[in-house]
Enzyme design. Structure first.
Site, short mmCIF file in Angstrom:
data_model
loop_
_atom_site.label_atom_id
_atom_site.label_comp_id
_atom_site.label_asym_id
_atom_site.label_seq_id
_atom_site.Cartn_x
_atom_site.Cartn_y
_atom_site.Cartn_z
CB SER A 61 -10.06 8.01 2.89
OG SER A 61 -8.95 7.50 2.18
CB SER B 210 -5.62 -2.44 0.60
OG SER B 210 -5.71 -1.18 1.20
CG ASN C 222 -14.46 -7.57 7.50
OD1 ASN C 222 -13.96 -8.69 7.58
ND2 ASN C 222 -14.23 -6.77 6.48
CD GLU D 295 -2.70 -1.26 2.50
OE1 GLU D 295 -3.75 -0.58 2.55
OE2 GLU D 295 -2.29 -1.95 3.43
#
EC number: 6.3.2.4
Length: 337
Positions: free
Chosen positions: A311, A174, A299, A16
């Site tokens: 974002s 990600s 999650n 990332e």
């Protein structure tokens, strides 16, 4: 009164790196608008390489000389030397969200934004975080974890029970190293691919659910949880490309529509419970699944959420009444004094 020097670290050795570069620009903009700090930018490593060196970023944005942060809390290079008073480790993935940077900063007693090393590592590892959720009685999807490919029979049993599963590299962000498996003969290949990214692999029941996110953070001495925002992904898998490709068809809503007050409060309660119990600090984005049957599953936790133009974290925070600039200013002011 002279300005304090804030070191803005970004980049990193993970997948990332490029996203971290974009986030750093947003954070730099906010720090400069506060007007109380000199911002010194340092990029860690290079994209898609094993380079982990620190590079000073010049005023024109170009990469400059190699530097080190020493035990005297000074950033030094061949022709550069500056005392550092505070660090913002704007790193998505290793070595920021995995706790290495924070361990060193703690060792030299240099204050920084974000979670400590243990909370970072627990949250980044999808296996350990789910074990914590279970211990805290926070609902999450049924799962198995594998320590090597010889553990594959556990994954097959979970697939036989639920019909479809997600295979995830335990220590990646990600959606890197994540695979949807709908056919049993595809499971073994997904497991082997996931092990290329991580020493541990998570296999979990795939649920048809809405993907909701909550900004959970500290402001003026209190922990706040925003109302859930929502990710609408047409491909049903929020992959790395769907998250960051400018041509992505995924859309986001700062306030998820159609949720009852009871569901919102239950979700916010789980977020704050996880934030407190896992000893998170300053900021996090806590992600949930919400099924059509009304099930809520936590999650994952992102201990340094993205701050790119798309974002959700800063948008949800601002919708909750706390602009990012006030949040970051409040944290740094208290930590530096």
């Amino acid at each position: 009164m002279s300005k304090k020097n804030v070191l803005l670290l970004f980049g990193g050795s993970g997948t990332e790196h490029e996203v971290s570069v974009v986030s750093s620009k947003y954070i730099e903009k906010n720090l400069l608008e506060i007007g109380l700090y000199n911002v010194i930018k340092v990029e860690i490593g290079q994209p898609k390489s094993k380079d982990k060196n620190f590079y000073l970023v010049n005023a024109d944005g170009s990469r400059g000389e190699s530097v080190e942060l020493n035990f005297k809390r000074e950033l030094v290079g061949p022709s550069f030397k500056q005392e550092i008073h505070y660090v913002v480790p704007c790193i998505h993935g290793p070595p920021g969200e995995t706790g290495e940077i924070q361990t060193y900063l703690d060792l030299i007693s240099l204050p920084y934004l974000g979670c400590g090393p243990e909370a970072s590592l627990i949250s980044f590892n999808k296996v350990t975080s789910k074990l914590w959720f279970n211990a805290l009685d926070i609902p999450n999807t049924p799962f198995e974890f594998l320590t090597n490919i010889e553990d594959a029979p556990k994954a097959h049993r979970l697939f036989d029970k639920h019909g479809k599963v997600f295979v995830k590299a335990a220590s990646q962000g990600s959606s890197v190293g994540c695979y949807q498996v709908f056919k049993k003969d595809e499971l073994e290949n997904a497991l082997r691919n996931a092990f290329k990214y991580s020493e541990y692999v998570l296999v979990e029941k795939m649920v048809e659910a809405r993907e909701l996110e909550i900004s959970t953070y500290e402001f003026e001495g209190k922990i706040h949880a925003s109302v859930p925002g929502e990710i609408n992904c047409p491909s049903s898998f929020y992959s790395y490309e769907e998250k960051y490709d400018p041509n992505s068809k995924t859309t986001t809503e700062v306030v998820a529509p159609g949720l009852s007050p009871e569901v919102v409060e239950k979700m916010r309660g789980y977020a704050i419970k996880a934030f407190k119990a896992l000893k998170l600090r300053h900021l996090s984005r806590i992600d949930f699944f919400y099924t059509k049957d009304g099930e809520i599953f936590l999650n994952e936790i992102n201990t340094f959420p993205g701050a790119t133009p798309i974002s959700m974290f800063p948008k949800m925070m601002e919708n909750n009444g706390h602009p990012y600039i006030k949040f970051i200013g409040d944290i740094i002011k208290k930590d530096i004094l």
